[in-house]
Design an enzyme around this catalytic site. Structure first.
Site, short mmCIF file in Angstrom:
data_model
loop_
_atom_site.label_atom_id
_atom_site.label_comp_id
_atom_site.label_asym_id
_atom_site.label_seq_id
_atom_site.Cartn_x
_atom_site.Cartn_y
_atom_site.Cartn_z
N GLU A 1 7.57 1.17 5.14
CA GLU A 1 7.01 0.10 5.98
C GLU A 1 7.25 -1.22 5.28
OE1 GLU A 1 2.76 0.36 6.51
OE2 GLU A 1 2.69 -1.28 7.92
N HIS B 1 0.84 -1.21 0.00
CA HIS B 1 0.00 0.00 0.00
C HIS B 1 0.87 1.26 0.00
CE1 HIS B 1 0.40 -0.90 4.41
NE2 HIS B 1 0.48 0.40 4.54
C1 LIG Z 1 1.16 -0.41 11.33
C2 LIG Z 1 -0.25 0.02 11.17
C3 LIG Z 1 -0.50 0.66 9.80
C4 LIG Z 1 -0.34 -0.41 8.71
O1 LIG Z 1 -0.13 -0.07 7.53
O2 LIG Z 1 -0.54 -1.59 9.07
C5 LIG Z 1 0.40 1.83 9.56
O3 LIG Z 1 1.03 2.03 8.55
S1 LIG Z 1 0.54 2.88 10.91
C6 LIG Z 1 1.52 4.29 10.30
C7 LIG Z 1 1.87 5.18 11.45
N1 LIG Z 1 3.04 4.66 12.17
C8 LIG Z 1 4.28 5.13 11.88
O4 LIG Z 1 4.46 6.01 11.08
C9 LIG Z 1 5.41 4.49 12.67
C10 LIG Z 1 6.76 4.93 12.12
N2 LIG Z 1 6.92 6.38 12.22
C11 LIG Z 1 7.77 6.95 13.16
O5 LIG Z 1 8.44 6.28 13.92
C12 LIG Z 1 7.85 8.47 13.15
O6 LIG Z 1 6.70 8.99 12.53
C13 LIG Z 1 9.13 9.01 12.41
C14 LIG Z 1 10.38 8.55 13.14
C15 LIG Z 1 9.14 8.55 10.97
C16 LIG Z 1 9.06 10.53 12.41
O7 LIG Z 1 9.04 10.98 13.74
P1 LIG Z 1 8.53 12.47 14.08
O8 LIG Z 1 7.16 12.67 13.53
O9 LIG Z 1 8.73 12.66 15.54
O10 LIG Z 1 9.38 13.47 13.25
P2 LIG Z 1 10.92 13.79 13.37
O11 LIG Z 1 11.04 15.24 13.52
O12 LIG Z 1 11.65 12.88 14.32
O13 LIG Z 1 11.33 13.36 11.88
C17 LIG Z 1 12.68 13.29 11.52
C18 LIG Z 1 12.72 13.73 10.07
O14 LIG Z 1 11.90 12.82 9.29
C19 LIG Z 1 10.91 13.59 8.59
N3 LIG Z 1 9.70 12.79 8.55
C20 LIG Z 1 8.86 12.51 9.57
N4 LIG Z 1 7.84 11.73 9.13
C21 LIG Z 1 8.05 11.54 7.81
C22 LIG Z 1 7.36 10.83 6.77
N5 LIG Z 1 6.21 10.17 7.03
N6 LIG Z 1 7.87 10.83 5.52
C23 LIG Z 1 9.01 11.51 5.26
N7 LIG Z 1 9.75 12.21 6.17
C24 LIG Z 1 9.24 12.21 7.44
C25 LIG Z 1 10.71 14.87 9.39
O15 LIG Z 1 10.22 15.89 8.55
C26 LIG Z 1 12.14 15.11 9.84
O16 LIG Z 1 12.86 15.64 8.74
P3 LIG Z 1 13.74 16.98 8.94
O17 LIG Z 1 14.30 17.25 7.58
O18 LIG Z 1 14.77 16.61 9.99
O19 LIG Z 1 12.76 18.02 9.44
CO LIG Z 2 0.89 1.32 6.50
#
Ligand SMILES: CC[C@H](C(=O)O)C(=O)SCCNC(=O)CCNC(=O)[C@H](O)C(C)(C)COP(=O)(O)OP(=O)(O)OC[C@H]1O[C@@H](n2cnc3c(N)ncnc32)[C@H](O)[C@@H]1OP(=O)(O)O
Ligand SMILES: [Co+2]
Length: 134
Positions: free
Chosen positions: A130, A7
């Protein structure tokens, strides 16, 4: 290592409005909402002939989707999910190659009741990845 795209996920501020847009405006089949409190999300899946679109809304405190929406108020593409046959072997190979596996590194059960892991977006050109074991 990688199989099909399972997805592509879109974070949305209003899941009902996004569901209506895909169901009514775009004429697609959309599943019923699924609350996943352990992941801080409520999701629906838009079912397509070759893959799915996951629409994600924040659920509860500390949702990763709330943090994403704080930076992208109208929503946006959040992650891409690839299928893998063996998520532990994939994880260990990725860690060996220096990729960051998010959380404690142990797979969690995702929306499809399958083990999933996430890889840091900064290691993959600004794209949150993912992996889902199928
Ligand atoms: C599992 C159930 C379901 C499924 O399909 O079955 C799902 O998919 S659930 C989806 C929701 N769960 C998650 O997203 C878990 C993994 N995500 C994380 O651990 C955090 O969201 C993380 C670490 C990706 C980001 O953490 P946070 O929001 O605290 O932001 P940061 O400031 O630490 O981010 C660092 C840096 O990454 C950029 N960032 C954040 N999110 C994304 C993204 N989705 N795509 C691309 N980039 C992302 C953020 O802008 C920061 O960049 P910077 O240049 O340093 O500002
Ligand atoms: Co997902």
């Amino acid at each position: 290592m990688l199989g099909r795209v399972n997805h592509v996920a879109i974070a949305v501020p209003d899941l009902a409005a996004a569901t209506a847009a895909y169901n009514t405006t775009l004429g697609a089949k959309v599943t019923a909402p699924q609350a996943l409190p352990e992941h801080g999300v409520t999701v629906v899946f838009v079912e397509l002939p070759n893959t799915k679109i996951e629409l994600l809304e924040p659920l509860g405190e500390g949702s990763p989707i709330a943090a994403f929406l704080a930076k992208n108020a109208s929503g946006g593409i959040h992650h891409i999910c690839y299928e893998v046959e063996d998520i532990i072997a994939a994880r260990d190979e990725l860690k060996k190659n220096g990729a960051r596996v998010l959380g404690d590194g142990e797979p969690k059960i995702g929306a499809h009741n399958k083990p999933v892991l996430f890889l840091h977006p900064k290691d993959f050109f600004g794209t949150l990845i993912e992996l889902e074991q199928v």
